[in-house]
Design a protein around this motif. Structure first.
Motif, PDB file in Angstrom:
ATOM      1  N   PRO A  16     -11.132  -0.640  -4.447  1.00 59.46           N
ATOM      2  CA  PRO A  16      -9.899  -1.304  -4.010  1.00 59.46           C
ATOM      3  C   PRO A  16      -9.865  -2.800  -4.313  1.00 59.46           C
ATOM      4  O   PRO A  16      -8.786  -3.380  -4.395  1.00 59.46           O
ATOM      5  N   PHE A  17     -11.019  -3.441  -4.456  1.00 56.42           N
ATOM      6  CA  PHE A  17     -11.096  -4.870  -4.768  1.00 56.42           C
ATOM      7  C   PHE A  17     -10.586  -5.082  -6.189  1.00 56.42           C
ATOM      8  O   PHE A  17     -11.235  -4.675  -7.153  1.00 56.42           O
ATOM      9  N   PRO A  18      -9.415  -5.746  -6.388  1.00 57.50           N
ATOM     10  CA  PRO A  18      -8.755  -5.748  -7.692  1.00 57.50           C
ATOM     11  C   PRO A  18      -8.886  -7.032  -8.500  1.00 57.50           C
ATOM     12  O   PRO A  18      -8.411  -7.092  -9.637  1.00 57.50           O
TER      13      PRO A  18
ATOM     14  N   GLY B 232     -14.092  -1.551  -0.130  1.00 58.79           N
ATOM     15  CA  GLY B 232     -13.241  -2.669  -0.489  1.00 58.79           C
ATOM     16  C   GLY B 232     -11.854  -2.570   0.101  1.00 58.79           C
ATOM     17  O   GLY B 232     -11.100  -3.541   0.070  1.00 58.79           O
ATOM     18  N   GLY B 233     -11.495  -1.411   0.651  1.00 59.80           N
ATOM     19  CA  GLY B 233     -10.153  -1.217   1.194  1.00 59.80           C
ATOM     20  C   GLY B 233     -10.071  -1.403   2.688  1.00 59.80           C
ATOM     21  O   GLY B 233      -9.061  -1.051   3.297  1.00 59.80           O
TER      22      GLY B 233
ATOM     23  N   GLY C  36     -15.245  -5.708   0.025  1.00 56.92           N
ATOM     24  CA  GLY C  36     -15.710  -6.041  -1.325  1.00 56.92           C
ATOM     25  C   GLY C  36     -17.043  -6.748  -1.229  1.00 56.92           C
ATOM     26  O   GLY C  36     -18.087  -6.167  -1.456  1.00 56.92           O
ATOM     27  N   GLY C  37     -17.009  -8.028  -0.866  1.00 54.69           N
ATOM     28  CA  GLY C  37     -18.233  -8.778  -0.610  1.00 54.69           C
ATOM     29  C   GLY C  37     -18.838  -9.386  -1.855  1.00 54.69           C
ATOM     30  O   GLY C  37     -19.349  -8.671  -2.705  1.00 54.69           O
ATOM     31  N   PHE C  38     -18.790 -10.723  -1.974  1.00 55.35           N
ATOM     32  CA  PHE C  38     -19.436 -11.347  -3.131  1.00 55.35           C
ATOM     33  C   PHE C  38     -20.197 -12.603  -2.717  1.00 55.35           C
ATOM     34  O   PHE C  38     -19.928 -13.206  -1.686  1.00 55.35           O
TER      35      PHE C  38
ATOM     36  N   TYR D 263      -4.687  -6.315  -2.434  1.00 55.35           N
ATOM     37  CA  TYR D 263      -5.115  -5.147  -3.198  1.00 55.35           C
ATOM     38  C   TYR D 263      -4.331  -4.892  -4.488  1.00 55.35           C
ATOM     39  O   TYR D 263      -4.664  -3.966  -5.224  1.00 55.35           O
ATOM     40  N   LYS D 264      -3.267  -5.665  -4.722  1.00 58.15           N
ATOM     41  CA  LYS D 264      -2.414  -5.452  -5.896  1.00 58.15           C
ATOM     42  C   LYS D 264      -1.962  -3.979  -5.967  1.00 58.15           C
ATOM     43  O   LYS D 264      -1.562  -3.396  -4.980  1.00 58.15           O
TER      44      LYS D 264
END
Length: 522
Positions: free
Chosen positions: A411-413, A232-233, A188-190, A491-492
């Motif tokens: 994938p980032f939920p 993101g996964g 993901g990365g923020f 990942y919910k």
């Protein structure tokens, strides 16, 4: 806490911070014929790029980007070989030879992964590390506002290259310059522009990946499901991402940074109560995060605009903090990137420094918060922050762009309705000093349970935490049920889709580790 102390702490946290290029390994069902693997590899990879345990340079190469000193222990299970490819064909050869001769691979880009899975194993097993540190080219197209970035590049190298090509563009990713691209994007990365532009993965528009058959695929060749999964996964659950094409974003000529400290006696608990309501609803151009340590809370902000615009905004929306023009530090966006972790001593040239002089032992956990936490709880939290072995709490507000994107877009939920993310950082110096910080980390995590997300209790995959669970392997394949234990926390509802994609692109589970996506084979 003085500004110099805050800068030192931020630098330490950067040295420890994670964005793991998720490891891709697991125990093969038999001991691999090592000589045959090496013989196969040397047909395609120059010997100077290969390091066996007997090589004089093996130790320095293996330890070169290890940020968490606890994995430098002699008890750590190390790779039989290290490959340092300079071309995608070398990675293809590693996969083909590995599949042929039963040698699993683990992949390292920046080495920041909290659990060290990119260069070590949790159990005795033969494996090889593909170290991407020599593949770090950044190719910027200013006219198209895009860039191709190799997975071995570090975030500072992206920021530097983009700003050098055009000061009007930037990229929304993490705070610490030495984090590797491969892991950061694949989880993901923020960073400080998450409220304006979302995660790094939200801004990836193409990629080149070596799949489980050793084929090099771009977005068109891999298909949209595969492309969705790597953003993101955990990219190396599905293959080895060689490079990423990203969409660059506009930045103004002047940004403003502030760092304001407030102690418990200055009403820090009241300010955090107000912050958790205000920060996620502020204009997207303003990000205010908190670093809480001991009896101090540092409110750190990046505003994509000038001080003259920021002060009235703060007076209107968050007057309790007492922000005024003396707190403003105006600069270009690229200057703000080193300023935030390093303070006034940071320079743009520091972004090209791929090493860190500050290293420590560490343990990390994470949480997400949907509902405001009451003042009385914050007051108790500050008592936790002075307990023996206490660490640091870092809180990043959401809202804005990151929350407006659908939970299944990548994938980032962790998006709609999320107030903020918490990272619990426990660190220590000296191998025998782990007991108190580790216990504090787990006790603090247990204390926070009533106040964070539930069913599942969510966590951020780039803050990798093996306490959440590990895969079980049956018949040489990771089981879906064991993966669900930790996978739905990261990942919910996206976990099942990831597992179905895994079953299509890597049904034999070649790319696996203790927390890789298992194939859903039914």
């Amino acid at each position: 806490m003085a500004t110099s102390r805050a800068s030192a702490l931020a630098l330490l946290l950067c040295a420890l911070s994670a964005s793991c290029h998720v490891a891709i390994s697991g125990p093969p069902s038999y001991a691999p014929p090592k000589d045959d693997f090496l013989s196969c590899l040397t047909r395609s990879v120059p010997p100077r790029l290969l390091f066996a345990k007997s090589s004089p340079a093996y130790g320095a190469t293996w330890s070169s980007t290890i940020r968490n000193l606890k994995f430098l222990s002699d008890k750590t299970v190390k790779p039989l070989y290290i490959i340092t490819p300079t071309d995608a064909s070398h990675i293809q050869a590693a996969v083909i030879c590995g599949r042929r001769y039963g040698m699993r691979l683990r992949v390292r880009s920046g080495g920041h992964d909290y659990e060290g899975l990119s260069y070590r194993s949790d159990k005795p097993e033969p494996f090889t590390v593909v170290d991407l540190s020599k593949m770090r080219q950044v190719r910027v197209d200013g006219k198209q506002a895009t860039a191709w970035v190799d997975s071995g590049a570090q975030l500072g190298e992206i920021y530097y290259a983009v700003a050098k090509a055009t000061p009007k563009l930037g990229f929304p990713a993490g705070v610490c310059a030495t984090i590797g691209v491969g892991g950061h994007f694949s989880g993901g990365g923020f960073g400080m522009m998450l409220r304006k532009y979302g995660t790094a993965a939200d801004n990836v528009i193409d990629a080149k990946v070596v799949d489980a058959n050793g084929k090099l695929l771009d977005r068109k060749a891999m298909g949209e499901d595969y492309f969705w999964a790597i953003r993101g996964g955990g990219g190396s659950s599905f293959g080895i991402v060689v490079s990423w094409q990203v969409k660059l974003v506009p930045v103004p000529p002047t940004v403003t940074v502030f760092q304001i400290h407030r102690g418990v006696n200055d009403g820090a608990a009241d300010l955090i109560v107000k912050w958790q309501q205000v920060a996620p609803s502020l204009p997207e151009d303003l990000m205010i995060r908190i670093m809480a340590m001991g009896q101090d809370a540092m409110f750190e902000a990046l505003f994509l605009g000038t001080c003259n615009d920021l002060v009235p905004l703060m007076n209107a929306r968050f007057p309790e903090l007492g922000m005024n023009p003396t707190h403003c530090n105006e600069m270009s966006w690229i200057q703000s990137v080193p300023y935030i972790p390093l303070g006034k001593s940071g320079t743009v040239r520091d972004l090209l420094n791929r090493t860190s002089n500050i290293k420590a032992f560490g343990k990390y956990k994470s949480d997400y918060v949907r509902d405001p936490i009451p003042k009385a709880v914050w007051e108790t939290i500050f008592t936790w922050l002075v307990k023996p072995g206490a660490g640091v709490m870092i809180m990043d507000p959401y809202g804005g762009r990151i929350s407006s994107i659908a939970e299944d877009a990548t994938p980032f939920p962790h998006r709609q309705g999320m107030l903020f993310n918490i990272q619990y950082v426990s660190y220590w110096f000296g191998e025998g000093s782990a007991a108190l910080p580790t216990q504090w980390s787990r006790d603090m995590y247990a204390f926070m349970e009533p106040y964070v997300t539930k069913n599942p209790r969510q966590a951020y995959v780039n803050y990798r935490d093996l306490d959440l669970g590990v895969n079980k392997v049956v018949g040489d394949v990771s089981t879906y049920e064991s993966g669900r234990v930790w996978g739905e926390k990261y990942y919910k509802g996206n976990f099942e889709r990831l597992a179905r994609i895994k079953a299509r692109v890597d049904p034999q589970d070649y790319f696996r580790n203790e927390q890789s996506i298992p194939p859903l084979l039914k």
